[in-house]
Design a protein around this motif. Structure first.
Motif, short mmCIF file in Angstrom:
data_model
loop_
_atom_site.label_atom_id
_atom_site.label_comp_id
_atom_site.label_asym_id
_atom_site.label_seq_id
_atom_site.Cartn_x
_atom_site.Cartn_y
_atom_site.Cartn_z
N ARG A 170 2.08 1.84 -3.51
CA ARG A 170 0.99 2.35 -4.37
C ARG A 170 0.79 3.84 -4.15
O ARG A 170 0.61 4.60 -5.09
N ARG A 171 0.80 4.26 -2.89
CA ARG A 171 0.62 5.69 -2.59
C ARG A 171 1.74 6.53 -3.18
O ARG A 171 1.50 7.59 -3.75
N GLU A 177 0.83 -1.21 0.00
CA GLU A 177 0.00 0.00 0.00
C GLU A 177 0.87 1.26 0.00
O GLU A 177 0.56 2.23 -0.69
#
Length: 93
Positions: free
Chosen positions: A87-88, A84
């Motif tokens: 992805r950010r 995650e």
């Protein structure tokens, strides 16, 4: 009389890591060795249902046997999912 095996246990607690050296009986499981070490009393925040366990950096099950010289490691849960986070960062570019 059962043979005794020398092992150590490492837990990366904050602010300083904990390293314990102790002996267990031959045939002991990781779960039994962890209980024998006393770490659960010293660090009551450890939950073996949540924290991962391994030997020399490789994940292992709590019911697996301990070998002489093993370094048993108790892993803390990651504060954030690494996928995650990537992805950010990629989304910001």
């Amino acid at each position: 009389m059962a043979r005794r095996l020398a092992v150590e246990l490492a837990y990366a607690r904050s602010p300083e890591p904990l390293l314990l050296r102790f002996e267990v009986e031959e045939g002991a499981t990781l779960r039994e060795a962890i209980k024998r070490s006393g770490v659960l009393e010293q660090c009551p925040g450890i939950d073996l249902a949540v924290n991962g366990v391994g030997v020399f950096g490789r994940a292992r099950g709590l019911d697996e046997p301990v070998s002489a010289g093993d370094r048993i490691e108790i892993y803390r849960p990651l504060p954030q999912d690494p996928k995650e986070l990537r992805r950010r960062r990629a989304g910001r570019r």
